[in-house]
Design a protein around this motif. Structure first.
Motif, PDB file in Angstrom:
ATOM      1  N   PRO A 237       0.725  -1.251  -0.020  1.00  0.00           N
ATOM      2  CA  PRO A 237       0.147   0.106  -0.010  1.00  0.00           C
ATOM      3  C   PRO A 237       0.754   1.154  -0.011  1.00  0.00           C
ATOM      4  O   PRO A 237       0.510   2.431  -0.587  1.00  0.00           O
ATOM      5  N   GLU A 238       1.860   1.171   0.367  1.00  0.00           N
ATOM      6  CA  GLU A 238       2.955   2.523   0.506  1.00  0.00           C
ATOM      7  C   GLU A 238       3.965   2.462  -0.708  1.00  0.00           C
ATOM      8  O   GLU A 238       4.484   3.833  -0.878  1.00  0.00           O
ATOM      9  N   LEU A 239       4.003   1.517  -1.667  1.00  0.00           N
ATOM     10  CA  LEU A 239       4.972   1.591  -2.502  1.00  0.00           C
ATOM     11  C   LEU A 239       4.686   0.779  -3.415  1.00  0.00           C
ATOM     12  O   LEU A 239       4.323  -0.509  -3.242  1.00  0.00           O
ATOM     13  N   LYS A 300       4.527   6.129  -5.422  1.00  0.00           N
ATOM     14  CA  LYS A 300       4.251   6.115  -3.994  1.00  0.00           C
ATOM     15  C   LYS A 300       3.216   7.240  -3.782  1.00  0.00           C
ATOM     16  O   LYS A 300       3.391   8.251  -4.137  1.00  0.00           O
ATOM     17  N   PRO A 301       2.057   6.475  -3.073  1.00  0.00           N
ATOM     18  CA  PRO A 301       1.112   7.455  -2.752  1.00  0.00           C
ATOM     19  C   PRO A 301       1.732   8.242  -1.478  1.00  0.00           C
ATOM     20  O   PRO A 301       2.160   7.796  -0.555  1.00  0.00           O
ATOM     21  N   LEU A 302       1.212   9.755  -1.429  1.00  0.00           N
ATOM     22  CA  LEU A 302       1.503  10.348  -0.328  1.00  0.00           C
ATOM     23  C   LEU A 302       0.495  10.504   0.315  1.00  0.00           C
ATOM     24  O   LEU A 302       0.405  10.990   1.544  1.00  0.00           O
ATOM     25  N   ARG A 303      -0.954  10.063   0.058  1.00  0.00           N
ATOM     26  CA  ARG A 303      -2.012  10.232   1.027  1.00  0.00           C
ATOM     27  C   ARG A 303      -2.620   8.694   0.737  1.00  0.00           C
ATOM     28  O   ARG A 303      -2.780   8.098  -0.010  1.00  0.00           O
ATOM     29  N   GLU A 304      -3.330   8.458   1.753  1.00  0.00           N
ATOM     30  CA  GLU A 304      -4.043   6.881   1.758  1.00  0.00           C
ATOM     31  C   GLU A 304      -5.014   6.769   0.873  1.00  0.00           C
ATOM     32  O   GLU A 304      -5.327   5.757   0.404  1.00  0.00           O
ATOM     33  N   ASP A 305      -5.773   8.006   0.583  1.00  0.00           N
ATOM     34  CA  ASP A 305      -6.970   7.824  -0.504  1.00  0.00           C
ATOM     35  C   ASP A 305      -6.459   7.901  -1.854  1.00  0.00           C
ATOM     36  O   ASP A 305      -7.151   7.890  -2.648  1.00  0.00           O
ATOM     37  N   GLY A 306      -4.945   8.072  -1.851  1.00  0.00           N
ATOM     38  CA  GLY A 306      -4.429   7.960  -3.299  1.00  0.00           C
ATOM     39  C   GLY A 306      -4.669   9.297  -3.847  1.00  0.00           C
ATOM     40  O   GLY A 306      -4.239   9.617  -5.320  1.00  0.00           O
ATOM     41  N   ARG A 344       1.394  14.252  -8.631  1.00  0.00           N
ATOM     42  CA  ARG A 344       0.280  14.765  -8.856  1.00  0.00           C
ATOM     43  C   ARG A 344      -0.591  15.053  -7.449  1.00  0.00           C
ATOM     44  O   ARG A 344      -0.219  14.346  -6.436  1.00  0.00           O
ATOM     45  N   ASN A 345      -1.424  16.012  -7.521  1.00  0.00           N
ATOM     46  CA  ASN A 345      -2.037  16.650  -6.104  1.00  0.00           C
ATOM     47  C   ASN A 345      -3.622  16.566  -6.366  1.00  0.00           C
ATOM     48  O   ASN A 345      -3.797  17.582  -7.391  1.00  0.00           O
ATOM     49  N   LYS A 346      -4.536  16.050  -6.102  1.00  0.00           N
ATOM     50  CA  LYS A 346      -5.836  16.009  -6.278  1.00  0.00           C
ATOM     51  C   LYS A 346      -6.281  17.131  -5.153  1.00  0.00           C
ATOM     52  O   LYS A 346      -6.574  16.378  -4.099  1.00  0.00           O
TER      53      LYS A 346
END
Length: 722
Positions: A237-239, A300-306, A344-346
């Motif tokens: 989930p982290e990478l 790599k997700p930077l937030r849990e919700d992707g 990317r940032n939503k």
């Protein structure tokens, strides 16, 4: 060669069977291939994606099985968007056209990594086996800046089978009536709770070649190709990390029987008997290509919700080409590297943005020895004019893209890329995409933007090597081509059929206009009194070059398990030639229509596919207007090729774990008359050692009717309850 084929087939089966020892039953509850790759799961074979902001045509794995397509070059017969033809009559090289322009202006992507660039382009389509693919997405126009600016008419993105593939072993084997054999095997398994891999193997070749039109030349080259790849996935989930390697070996011999490149190797001393007797030896081609590729993708997700993530993509490739065309040679080697870093940032449901840095580096070593028959006769020696380049080409910079969503009604994507090009300075390229859907039954799209790419004059026009014309201008000038493409699409969904969401009619219009282009003119005669022609390479330098493309698509499932797809395309492509006249681009059909019918019985035990296409006329080269048939009549009395049909049919019988299929290609047995240009002897066979010999004037099918049979074997993953 038969022994070699059987050895590799046995090796691939052994490796695939060994792979099944590992227990992988735990990972298929959910797909884990979503980051940095688009996964399409469904049964609709060909469709226009409803949710995509850009006009995107999807060909699924089921769609690829409608015909016995052995590789990517043979996967577009039921699509009018992409037209596929031969580069010449002797090498088997295939080229595509999108929006009326050569496939070199279409960016090819392998899961969002640029591929088939430079010297790889002429044969790259044949190095992607169809059974390796999960889907193909064809995006028209000016797509996202994230993948670079080399897309001038659109992008074709390839999605391969994943390491988390639910079929741990898949085998496909087929045989054509012309003895062309094709074998593919893929095997996926889980190494550990976080590591997955897939092996992909391919071998193809023909045991015999034919000359069905009795012109003394093989209709299809004698060839043997080996192709292997290994892809990996590390997932938590982290990478998420993906990496893989691919290797290709391809050898093909075309033209006349008995040709060997050693016969025409230049002698160290001009005038040696080896070259002075060249006109009595066979003419043919001998092509040997080697390719290696490796890639790495990290996400790599930077937030849990992707909603926020970082990613890095790196790709390296090497190819070496040793190609001989009669007494001409093209010896080239290329190393390329590509790096893309993005963030990317939503921000919320309406706003998100992506920014990044990217760079591409090419080292190309090209050596061309072009045989000129007139020069050989008048001056003596080996008759070859050498051209060479050993140089580095690079470009890179920064890009940004902002996306705005107004619910399901409106979406806009605005992107800009600023790149520095070696020798050309900074170039800024904007791109805009809009999607508007005021009601469920209508979707409208529009996009436009700038495209930039380095030309590779000889590789982009590999057919020029299959002529005895001399080169004029700078055939080593990797000009930075510059174009603008804009257009739109409107799709109407209609309330009838089994599934109204799949019943639609769609209208497209796109225009590509060049600000700067490397032009190649085949039609310039030599000076007065000298036989033959010259091929001119030149900078457009203000000359006009554009293509207008209209298309309509209709799709419906009128009753259960029966689908109908109808597509029509019209193209008006023109450019100013070396003399400054605005002419229709030669050898490009004005229109194409495709009808595809499919019927499946209950539980899809039987599948019946039928595809019919009609291909419009094309303007022939000026020097072809006087060509005559055996009866003395003009082949192209009005300076245009005939309109011709192509019909395909296939029947598939599905059993538990395997399919058997049989089909017929080119049912009407239509082929182009006289695919060669030049002189013939009293027996009607071609005498290739003449000034005007040309094997590149191909506008239609070379191969006649072919029957194919094949089998697909699938071993499904066992569960703990089995």
């Amino acid at each position: 060669m038969k022994k070699t084929l059987m050895t590799l087939v046995s090796l691939l089966v052994t490796v695939s069977a060994f792979a099944q020892v590992v227990d992988t039953s735990s990972i298929y509850k959910d797909r884990k291939d979503s980051l940095s790759a688009t996964v399409f799961v469904g049964h609709q074979e060909n469709s226009i994606s409803r949710g995509k902001t850009l006009r995107t045509e999807l060909i699924s794995a089921s769609g690829l099985q409608k015909m016995a397509c052995c590789n990517l070059a043979e996967s577009f017969e039921n699509s009018a968007s992409v037209t596929v033809g031969y580069s010449d009559a002797v090498t088997g090289a295939r080229q595509i056209r999108l929006l009326g322009l050569s496939g070199t202006y279409t960016q090819m992507l392998d899961e969002n990594r640029p591929v088939m660039r430079g010297i790889t382009a002429p044969y790259g389509l044949s190095y992607v086996p169809g059974p390796w693919l999960e889907s193909i997405q064809i995006a028209k126009g000016s797509p996202s800046v994230i993948n670079g600016l080399e897309s001038m008419t659109g992008q074709i993105n390839l999605e391969h089978k994943k390491p988390t593939e639910e079929k741990p072993l898949f085998i496909q084997a087929s045989m054509m009536s012309d003895t062309k054999a094709d074998f593919n095997a893929t095997s996926a398994w889980q190494i550990s709770p976080t590591v997955y891999t897939i092996f992909l193997g391919h071998v193809s070749g023909n045991f015999k070649t034919y000359d069905m039109n009795h012109d003394g030349f093989r209709d299809d080259p004698k060839m043997l190709q080996f192709n292997v790849a290994n892809r990996w996935l590390y997932y938590t989930p982290e990478l998420q990390v993906r990496w893989g390697v691919k290797a290709v070996s391809d050898h093909r011999q075309g033209g006349m029987d008995g040709y060997e490149k050693d016969m025409v190797l230049p002698s160290p001393f001009p005038g040696d008997a080896q070259m002075t007797s060249i006109d009595v030896i066979p003419w043919g081609t001998d092509i040997d290509n080697r390719l290696l590729n490796a890639y790495l993708k990290i996400g790599k997700p930077l937030r849990e919700d992707g909603s926020s993530s970082m990613a890095a993509i790196a790709d390296w490739s090497w190819q070496k080409s040793d190609s001989w065309f009669g007494a001409s040679s093209y010896l080239a080697e290329q190393q390329s590297g590509f790096v893309n870093l993005l963030y990317r940032n939503k921000l919320n449901g309406s706003h998100d943005f992506t920014v990044g840095l990217s760079g591409t580096f090419d080292h190309i070593d090209e050596n061309v020895a072009k045989f000129d028959y007139v020069f050989w006769k008048l001056v003596g020696g080996d008759g070859q004019t050498p051209y060479s380049e050993n140089a580095d080409h690079s470009f890179g910079g920064a890009y940004g893209e902002y996306t705005f969503h107004a619910g399901e009604i409106f979406t806009s994507i605005v992107g800009v890329s600023a790149n520095w090009y070696k020798g050309n300075g900074f170039k800024v390229a904007p791109r805009v995409t809009l999607k508007y859907s005021p009601a469920e039954w209508i979707v409208a799209r529009a996009n436009g933007g700038r495209g930039l790419r380095y030309a590779d004059p000889v590789a982009d026009n590999i057919g020029v090597m299959s002529t005895h014309s001399s080169f004029k201008g700078d055939c080593m000038n990797r000009l930075l081509e510059d174009s603008w493409t804009y257009g739109g699409n409107v799709t109407f969904y209609m309330p009838f059929g089994v599934d109204p969401s799949k019943t639609y009619i769609s209208f497209d219009y796109f225009r590509t206009q060049f600000s700067r282009q490397l032009m190649v003119d085949y039609e310039v005669p030599k000076a007065s009194g000298i036989e033959g022609r010259d091929i001119w390479f030149f900078d457009s330098d203000g000359r006009r070059s554009y293509s207008d493309n209209w298309q309509v698509d209709f799709n419906v499932e009128p009753f259960e398990r029966f689908t109908l797809a109808l597509t029509g395309r019209y193209t008006n492509a023109r450019q100013e030639n070396y003399a400054g006249d605005l002419v229709e681009k030669p050898m490009l059909s004005r229109f194409k229509g495709v009808l595809n019918l499919q019927y499946k019985t209950n539980l899809s035990r039987w599948i019946f596919d039928f595809t019919a296409s009609v291909n419009g006329s094309a303007r022939v080269y000026d020097f072809m207007k006087d060509l005559k048939d055996h009866d003395g009549s003009l082949l192209y009395a009005d300076g245009r090729t005939p309109v011709y049909p192509l019909l395909y049919a296939q029947i598939t019988r599905r059993f538990r774990g395997f399919d058997i299929y049989a089909g017929v290609e080119n049912i009407t047995n239509f082929t182009q008359k006289h695919v060669l240009v030049g002189d013939t002897n009293s027996s009607g066979e071609w005498t290739p050692w003449t000034p005007d010999f040309d094997a590149s004037c191909v506008w239609g099918p070379i191969m006649g009717r072919r029957i194919n049979v094949g089998v697909r074997l699938t071993l499904w993953r066992a569960t703990k309850n089995d």
